[in-house]
Design a protein around this motif. Structure first.
Motif, PDB file in Angstrom:
ATOM      1  N   SER A  35       0.834  -1.200   0.000  1.00 30.55           N
ATOM      2  CA  SER A  35       0.000   0.000   0.000  1.00 30.55           C
ATOM      3  C   SER A  35       0.864   1.244   0.000  1.00 30.55           C
ATOM      4  CB  SER A  35      -0.945   0.000   1.204  1.00 30.55           C
ATOM      5  OG  SER A  35      -0.238  -0.090   2.419  1.00 30.55           O
ATOM      6  N   GLN A  37       3.795   1.299  -1.339  1.00 33.24           N
ATOM      7  CA  GLN A  37       4.310   1.266  -2.701  1.00 33.24           C
ATOM      8  C   GLN A  37       3.322   1.924  -3.664  1.00 33.24           C
ATOM      9  OE1 GLN A  37       5.003  -2.783  -3.791  1.00 33.24           O
ATOM     10  NE2 GLN A  37       5.134  -2.386  -5.954  1.00 33.24           N
ATOM     11  N   CYS A  38       2.032   1.619  -3.471  1.00 31.01           N
ATOM     12  CA  CYS A  38       1.009   2.162  -4.360  1.00 31.01           C
ATOM     13  C   CYS A  38       0.887   3.672  -4.193  1.00 31.01           C
ATOM     14  CB  CYS A  38      -0.324   1.484  -4.052  1.00 31.01           C
ATOM     15  SG  CYS A  38      -1.640   1.961  -5.162  1.00 31.01           S
ATOM     16  N   ARG A  39       0.871   4.157  -2.962  1.00 32.31           N
ATOM     17  CA  ARG A  39       0.784   5.594  -2.738  1.00 32.31           C
ATOM     18  C   ARG A  39       1.990   6.315  -3.321  1.00 32.31           C
ATOM     19  NH1 ARG A  39      -1.000   3.683   2.153  1.00 32.31           N
ATOM     20  NH2 ARG A  39       0.911   4.192   3.253  1.00 32.31           N
ATOM     21  N   LEU A  41       3.847   5.319  -5.905  1.00 34.34           N
ATOM     22  CA  LEU A  41       3.726   5.319  -7.354  1.00 34.34           C
ATOM     23  C   LEU A  41       2.721   6.354  -7.819  1.00 34.34           C
ATOM     24  CD1 LEU A  41       3.748   1.470  -7.997  1.00 34.34           C
ATOM     25  CD2 LEU A  41       5.565   3.075  -8.569  1.00 34.34           C
ATOM     26  N   ASN A  42       1.604   6.471  -7.109  1.00 33.04           N
ATOM     27  CA  ASN A  42       0.603   7.466  -7.482  1.00 33.04           C
ATOM     28  C   ASN A  42       1.146   8.881  -7.364  1.00 33.04           C
ATOM     29  OD1 ASN A  42      -1.429   5.678  -8.146  1.00 33.04           O
ATOM     30  ND2 ASN A  42      -2.303   5.643  -6.094  1.00 33.04           N
ATOM     31  N   SER A  49       1.173   4.599 -13.481  1.00 36.94           N
ATOM     32  CA  SER A  49      -0.173   4.132 -13.197  1.00 36.94           C
ATOM     33  C   SER A  49      -0.379   2.676 -13.602  1.00 36.94           C
ATOM     34  CB  SER A  49      -1.205   5.018 -13.894  1.00 36.94           C
ATOM     35  OG  SER A  49      -1.048   4.964 -15.304  1.00 36.94           O
ATOM     36  N   SER A  52       0.700   0.879 -10.480  1.00 35.43           N
ATOM     37  CA  SER A  52      -0.095   1.170  -9.289  1.00 35.43           C
ATOM     38  C   SER A  52      -1.508   0.603  -9.407  1.00 35.43           C
ATOM     39  CB  SER A  52      -0.142   2.675  -9.031  1.00 35.43           C
ATOM     40  OG  SER A  52      -0.798   3.359 -10.074  1.00 35.43           O
ATOM     41  N   LYS A  53      -2.101   0.614 -10.601  1.00 33.49           N
ATOM     42  CA  LYS A  53      -3.445   0.053 -10.777  1.00 33.49           C
ATOM     43  C   LYS A  53      -3.434  -1.456 -10.508  1.00 33.49           C
ATOM     44  CE  LYS A  53      -5.120   3.493 -14.098  1.00 33.49           C
ATOM     45  NZ  LYS A  53      -5.518   3.749 -15.504  1.00 33.49           N
ATOM     46  N   VAL A  55      -1.300  -3.009  -8.569  1.00 33.69           N
ATOM     47  CA  VAL A  55      -1.100  -3.172  -7.137  1.00 33.69           C
ATOM     48  C   VAL A  55      -2.424  -3.010  -6.398  1.00 33.69           C
ATOM     49  CG1 VAL A  55      -0.031  -2.144  -5.091  1.00 33.69           C
ATOM     50  CG2 VAL A  55       1.335  -2.494  -7.149  1.00 33.69           C
ATOM     51  N   VAL A  56      -3.228  -2.012  -6.770  1.00 30.75           N
ATOM     52  CA  VAL A  56      -4.524  -1.797  -6.132  1.00 30.75           C
ATOM     53  C   VAL A  56      -5.407  -3.026  -6.294  1.00 30.75           C
ATOM     54  CG1 VAL A  56      -6.690  -0.515  -6.293  1.00 30.75           C
ATOM     55  CG2 VAL A  56      -4.530   0.717  -6.276  1.00 30.75           C
TER      56      VAL A  56
END
Length: 212
Positions: A35, A37-39, A41-42, A49, A52-53, A55-56
Motif C-alpha cells: 500500500s 508502494q502504491c501511494r 507510485l501514485n 499508473s 499502481s493500478k 497493485v490496487v
C-alpha cells in the motif's frame, strides 16, 4: 487512497515520505509495503499508473481473503503459504483453477516490489546527471519485464522516457531536497530488501516463484 491491509511492513509511506517501522518483524506480522508502494507510485504521476493500478487490484484481493471465512489463515505470509499449499489451493501449472489465490496474488506484488527496489537503489546511488528513464528501464528489464508480453514492455519503456531529471524526481518524493530524499532512501531501502528476501526465500522453499 484508503490505507489497505497487506503483508509487509518494515517500511511505510506516510504523509508523502517514508518512515521505518522499527521493531516490526516481516517474518511474523502482516504489514503494508504494497500500500505504501502504491501511494508512492501514485505520487509520481500517470507514468507509473500501469503498476499502481495492478497493485490496487491485488490489494483488493488480499483484503477479501483477510476478511473472508478463512481469514485466520491469512494472518501472515507464512500462514497463507502453508494453508494454500497444504489444501491444494495453489495451481502450479495453470492459472485458471485458482486465479486469485493468495500465493499468486502476493507473488505479483513481490515482483513489483523488486522493480521498485532496484529503481530506487539506482536513483540513490547514481550521479546527479544520471537519466532516471535509463535507471527505470534497466530496473524494469531486470524484474517485471520478464513477466510482461512484448506490447506492454514496449509501451512501458516508451513511457519511462517522460521521467523527469534525477533531481526533480527526488524532490517529487516530498521529503525535502534531493539530498534529503537520498538520505531517506539510505534508511528505507534496507527494510525493503529485507522484506523482499524473506518473501523470496519462502516462495523458493515451496517452489512458488514461477506460478502461472
Amino acid at each position: 487512497m484508503r490505507r489497505r491491509r497487506c503483508y509487509w511492513n518494515t517500511t511505510s509511506l506516510a504523509g508523502g515520505g517514508w518512515s521505518g517501522a522499527r521493531g516490526a518483524s516481516p517474518a511474523t506480522r502482516p504489514t503494508c509495503i504494497p500500500s505504501a508502494q502504491c501511494r508512492f507510485l501514485n505520487s509520481l504521476g500517470t507514468i507509473f499508473s500501469f503498476i499502481s493500478k495492478d497493485v490496487v487490484t491485488k490489494l483488493q484481493i488480499m483484503d477479501q481473503l483477510r476478511s473472508g471465512p478463512q481469514q485466520e489463515h491469512y494472518s501472515s505470509l507464512q500462514a497463507m503459504v502453508a494453508y494454500e499449499v497444504g489444501n491444494q489451493l495453489v495451481d502450479l501449472e495453470r492459472r485458471s483453477r485458482h486465479p486469485d489465490s493468495g500465493c499468486r496474488t502476493v507473488l505479483r506484488l513481490h515482483r513489483a516490489l523488486r522493480w521498485l527496489q532496484l529503481f530506487l537503489e539506482g536513483v540513490r546511488t547514481s550521479p546527479e546527471d544520471a537519466r532516471t528513464s535509463v535507471l527505470c528501464t534497466d530496473s524494469y528489464n531486470a524484474s517485471l519485464a520478464t513477466y510482461h508480453p512484448w506490447i506492454i514492455r514496449r509501451a512501458v519503456t516508451v513511457a519511462f522516457c517522460a521521467l523527469p531529471t534525477r533531481k526533480v524526481f527526488l524532490e517529487s518524493m516530498n521529503v525535502g531536497s534531493s539530498e534529503q530524499a537520498v538520505e531517506m532512501l539510505n534508511e528505507a531501502l534496507p527494510f525493503i530488501e529485507r522484506v523482499y528476501n524473506i518473501s523470496q526465500k519462502l516462495y523458493a522453499e515451496h517452489a512458488l516463484l514461477d506460478l502461472p
